[in-house]
Design a protein around this motif. Structure first.
Motif, mmCIF file in Angstrom:
data_model
loop_
_atom_site.group_PDB
_atom_site.id
_atom_site.type_symbol
_atom_site.label_atom_id
_atom_site.label_comp_id
_atom_site.label_asym_id
_atom_site.label_seq_id
_atom_site.Cartn_x
_atom_site.Cartn_y
_atom_site.Cartn_z
ATOM 1 N N GLY A 121 0.624 -1.199 -0.063
ATOM 2 C CA GLY A 121 -0.092 -0.030 0.066
ATOM 3 C C GLY A 121 0.732 1.257 -0.014
ATOM 4 O O GLY A 121 2.003 1.215 0.301
ATOM 5 N N PHE A 122 0.002 2.422 -0.353
ATOM 6 C CA PHE A 122 0.864 3.572 -0.549
ATOM 7 C C PHE A 122 2.060 3.797 -1.349
ATOM 8 O O PHE A 122 2.747 4.812 -1.559
ATOM 9 N N ASN A 123 2.171 2.809 -2.168
ATOM 10 C CA ASN A 123 3.084 2.916 -3.098
ATOM 11 C C ASN A 123 3.064 3.396 -4.514
ATOM 12 O O ASN A 123 3.841 3.568 -5.371
ATOM 13 N N HIS A 124 1.723 3.579 -4.763
ATOM 14 C CA HIS A 124 1.395 4.147 -6.034
ATOM 15 C C HIS A 124 1.374 5.570 -6.368
ATOM 16 O O HIS A 124 1.384 6.209 -7.362
ATOM 17 N N LEU A 125 1.586 6.408 -5.117
ATOM 18 C CA LEU A 125 1.486 7.602 -5.069
ATOM 19 C C LEU A 125 2.986 8.175 -5.136
ATOM 20 O O LEU A 125 3.711 7.837 -4.277
ATOM 21 N N SER A 174 -1.420 -11.678 -5.759
ATOM 22 C CA SER A 174 -1.268 -12.198 -6.782
ATOM 23 C C SER A 174 -2.183 -11.868 -7.879
ATOM 24 O O SER A 174 -2.207 -12.196 -9.135
ATOM 25 N N GLU A 175 -3.544 -11.055 -7.289
ATOM 26 C CA GLU A 175 -4.621 -10.944 -8.283
ATOM 27 C C GLU A 175 -4.553 -9.328 -8.454
ATOM 28 O O GLU A 175 -3.854 -8.760 -9.371
ATOM 29 N N GLY A 176 -5.376 -8.741 -7.687
ATOM 30 C CA GLY A 176 -5.599 -7.131 -7.616
ATOM 31 C C GLY A 176 -4.085 -6.413 -7.538
ATOM 32 O O GLY A 176 -3.739 -5.503 -8.087
ATOM 33 N N GLY A 177 -3.108 -7.365 -6.597
ATOM 34 C CA GLY A 177 -1.887 -6.756 -6.354
ATOM 35 C C GLY A 177 -1.098 -6.399 -7.590
ATOM 36 O O GLY A 177 -0.311 -5.363 -7.587
ATOM 37 N N LEU A 178 -1.303 -7.074 -8.545
ATOM 38 C CA LEU A 178 -0.583 -6.937 -9.921
ATOM 39 C C LEU A 178 -0.759 -5.310 -10.515
ATOM 40 O O LEU A 178 -0.015 -5.018 -11.325
ATOM 41 N N LEU A 179 -2.147 -4.979 -10.370
ATOM 42 C CA LEU A 179 -2.004 -3.356 -10.693
ATOM 43 C C LEU A 179 -1.419 -2.421 -10.104
ATOM 44 O O LEU A 179 -1.352 -1.300 -10.747
ATOM 45 N N VAL A 180 -0.886 -2.777 -8.959
ATOM 46 C CA VAL A 180 0.088 -1.691 -8.176
ATOM 47 C C VAL A 180 1.596 -1.998 -8.152
ATOM 48 O O VAL A 180 2.229 -1.437 -7.655
#
Length: 199
Positions: A121-125, A174-180
């Motif tokens: 978390g918080f890694n996409h900003l 391994s699912e939604g996490g790949l989006l970030v």
């Protein structure tokens, strides 16, 4: 509940400002002696407490805001991370997928922090955005969270809300996490998306 941020570069300081804005005490640590960054911590606010790495990892919830390559060094500080929640804020752009064994980077981090519950978390900003008050345009800035432990994701979601953000859970690593996650030389589709949620 106690909190720590490991790493006090641009991202670590941006996270510290989020804690300072809401008056929540948080320990900050690097591999250096606390005196070397005490003035930077004091400039952010009185609830930002410089500590040694060994002291900071006593916290219940730990934000890992170091370079991905440095996470094994942090993981060695404790023999087990049982009972702790790690928030993985790292990114691995440019690291070949084969170096990660074909796994999402957070799975690699999770293995290093034996016994911990891990939330990405918080890694996409970017730091310049994370640095700002998340209350914008009458809404709240979004943070994406992903974890294989739904309880941990809920816990970090509640903390994100206390910090003023609007958490959105994306499911497992391994699912939604790949989006970030970044993979090789490509970023996940939601990296750098600065979204605002209106209630």
């Amino acid at each position: 509940m106690s909190y720590a941020i490991i790493g006090f570069g641009e991202i670590g300081q941006a996270l510290a400002k989020a804690f300072a804005r809401t008056g929540i005490e948080v320990s900050v640590a690097t591999t250096r002696h606390p005196e070397s960054f005490a003035s930077a911590a004091a400039a952010i606010g009185p609830t930002i407490i410089p500590k040694t790495l060994a002291e900071a990892v006593k916290a219940d919830i730990i934000f890992l805001a170091v370079r991905f390559e440095s996470h094994p060094d942090v993981a060695k500080v404790l023999p087990t991370w049982q009972g702790k929640t790690i928030v993985d804020v790292t990114n691995v752009y440019g690291v070949p997928p084969e170096e990660l064994g074909g796994l999402p980077s957070s799975k690699v981090v999770e293995r290093a922090f034996s016994g911990a519950r891990l939330v990405k978390g918080f890694n996409h900003l970017v730091a310049a955005v994370l640095d700002q008050d998340p209350a914008v345009h009458g809404g709240r800035r979004v943070v994406f969270l992903t974890s294989d432990d739904d309880g941990a994701a809920t816990e970090i979601g509640a903390l994100a809300e206390k910090l003023g953000f609007s958490p959105i859970k994306l499911g497992g690593l391994s699912e939604g996490g790949l989006l970030v996650h970044s993979r090789g030389n490509s970023w996940g589709r939601l990296i750098f998306k600065d979204l605002v949620k209106f209630d």
